[in-house]
Design a protein around this motif. Sequence first.
Motif, short mmCIF file in Angstrom:
data_model
loop_
_atom_site.label_atom_id
_atom_site.label_comp_id
_atom_site.label_asym_id
_atom_site.label_seq_id
_atom_site.Cartn_x
_atom_site.Cartn_y
_atom_site.Cartn_z
N ASN A 209 0.85 -1.20 0.00
CA ASN A 209 0.00 0.00 0.00
C ASN A 209 0.89 1.25 0.00
OD1 ASN A 209 -3.02 0.78 0.44
ND2 ASN A 209 -1.87 2.16 1.76
N ILE A 210 0.47 2.20 -0.82
CA ILE A 210 1.26 3.42 -0.97
C ILE A 210 0.44 4.61 -0.47
CG2 ILE A 210 2.42 4.93 -2.65
CD1 ILE A 210 3.65 2.19 -2.79
N THR A 211 1.03 5.39 0.42
CA THR A 211 0.38 6.64 0.82
C THR A 211 1.40 7.75 0.67
OG1 THR A 211 -0.97 5.39 2.39
CG2 THR A 211 -0.97 7.78 2.64
N ASP B 223 3.70 1.78 2.81
CA ASP B 223 3.33 1.73 4.22
C ASP B 223 3.76 0.42 4.85
OD1 ASP B 223 1.80 4.18 4.33
OD2 ASP B 223 0.21 3.16 3.22
N HIS C 45 -3.23 10.51 5.87
CA HIS C 45 -4.27 10.48 4.82
C HIS C 45 -5.60 10.87 5.45
CE1 HIS C 45 -4.75 6.66 6.94
NE2 HIS C 45 -6.02 6.71 6.58
N ASP D 264 -9.85 9.75 5.19
CA ASP D 264 -10.66 8.65 4.69
C ASP D 264 -11.63 9.20 3.64
OD1 ASP D 264 -9.23 6.99 6.31
OD2 ASP D 264 -10.74 6.88 7.89
N TYR D 265 -12.19 8.29 2.84
CA TYR D 265 -12.80 8.74 1.58
C TYR D 265 -14.30 9.02 1.62
CZ TYR D 265 -8.61 5.98 0.36
OH TYR D 265 -7.35 5.43 0.32
N PHE E 105 -15.56 1.21 6.87
CA PHE E 105 -15.84 2.50 6.25
C PHE E 105 -17.27 2.51 5.73
CE2 PHE E 105 -11.33 1.50 5.73
CZ PHE E 105 -10.72 2.63 6.23
N LYS F 231 -8.65 6.93 -5.66
CA LYS F 231 -7.85 6.61 -4.47
C LYS F 231 -7.29 5.20 -4.57
CE LYS F 231 -8.18 10.25 -1.80
NZ LYS F 231 -7.01 10.91 -1.23
N1 LIG Z 1 -9.96 3.26 2.79
C1 LIG Z 1 -9.02 3.90 3.43
N2 LIG Z 1 -9.23 5.01 4.05
N3 LIG Z 1 -7.80 3.37 3.43
C2 LIG Z 1 -6.69 4.06 3.88
C3 LIG Z 1 -5.47 3.50 3.26
C4 LIG Z 1 -4.28 4.40 3.39
C5 LIG Z 1 -4.40 5.65 2.65
C6 LIG Z 1 -4.25 5.51 1.18
N4 LIG Z 1 -3.04 4.85 0.78
C7 LIG Z 1 -4.30 6.89 0.56
O1 LIG Z 1 -3.26 7.40 0.13
O2 LIG Z 1 -5.37 7.47 0.54
#
Ligand SMILES: N=C(N)NCCCC[C@H](N)C(=O)O
Length: 329
Positions: free
Chosen positions: A98-100, A105, A212, A214-215, A286, A323
């Motif tokens: 997973n990339i943030t 991450d 980050h 949340d969406y 979520f 996202k």
């Molecule tokens: N569904 C959710 N909120 N997942 C959070 C995941 C981490 C943030 C995601 N990589 C980003 O960059 O938004």
Amino acid sequence: MATDFKSIPIIDIGPLLSKSDDPDMGSDPGVAQVVEQLDLACREAGFFYVKGHGVPDPLVKEVRSIARKFFHLPYEEKLKIKMTPEAGYRGYQRLGENITKGVPDLHEAIDCYTEIKPGRYGALGKPMEGPNQWYRNHTVYKFNRSGYSVSVVELSRKIMRGIGLALGGSPSEFEGDRAGEAFWVTRIIGYPGVPDANGDNKTDNDVGCEAHTDYGLLTLVNQDDDITALQVKNLSGEWISAPPIPGTFVCNIGDMLKIWSNSLYESTLHRVVNNNAKYRVCVAYFYEPNYDAIVEPLDFCIQKSGGVRKLGKSVYGEHLVSKVQTNFA
Ligand SMILES: N=C(N)NCCCC[C@H](N)C(=O)O
Ligand SMILES: O=C(O)CCC(=O)C(=O)O
Ligand SMILES: [Fe+2]
């Protein structure tokens, strides 16, 4: 991040839940008190704990223990339910995948989404079509059978009724074509403890999940009881910890609620840093708008903001897809 909050409020939502099917719930004094606390928490921090939520403690613990069991499986086993674009982004994501903010991450996870039948939302739904991989792993199957998702979806809908009132609207503000068919995401997450001497847990980054928002609408975090790792950013840029409080969920606001509320409520930046030696698990649920919901500031929220419309229109499914597609290398 709306203010310089130093801690995250705890709200006993019992009175709201007991009246949540009464359309006139807003005139109940107990409900009104909860609504007032929700409004303050959403304006000041975008984060709050809920207690008195009615989800049985054994169930809350059981899903974390199922999660822990899954992450302890050999890597080859976990890869059998590997997340791919072809699987509608459902399944297992390895450590560092997973990339943030462009950085891998330090966590692994399983993503499950409301199932979307082929063609259900046309081109908008296409990238997210597919079934969850419940039946391909015994542990994941047990999660599906636990009844957890049913409990938290009900709870979320009821909290959203309180939030509708808190904004000054009706309890059913986030129903119908807004979130009457709420899309949901369950993310089962594992964060290794501090990297050990032989560096087994090393990625380029030692942050469990970078900053980050949340969406969607509302997130319910079920985190391990004994490790403090979730941090929330306040207005001055300080990271405020959200330590585990047994018997509670941490709740926070997503990007779509920020838009509907015309920024009266913000989706606050947060991150996860597991500095503990122990492995941490978290089951994040979520609660989101309808997949095809068109989201724009509500008129009464614009009025409350001095008539100034602060944000443009978004389609939830488009926001999610953009996202999800940037969450991987
Ligand atoms: N569904 C959710 N909120 N997942 C959070 C995941 C981490 C943030 C995601 N990589 C980003 O960059 O938004
Ligand atoms: O692990 C946590 O406490 C929160 C995880 C999170 O913020 C997310 O997955 O969106
Ligand atoms: Fe998050």
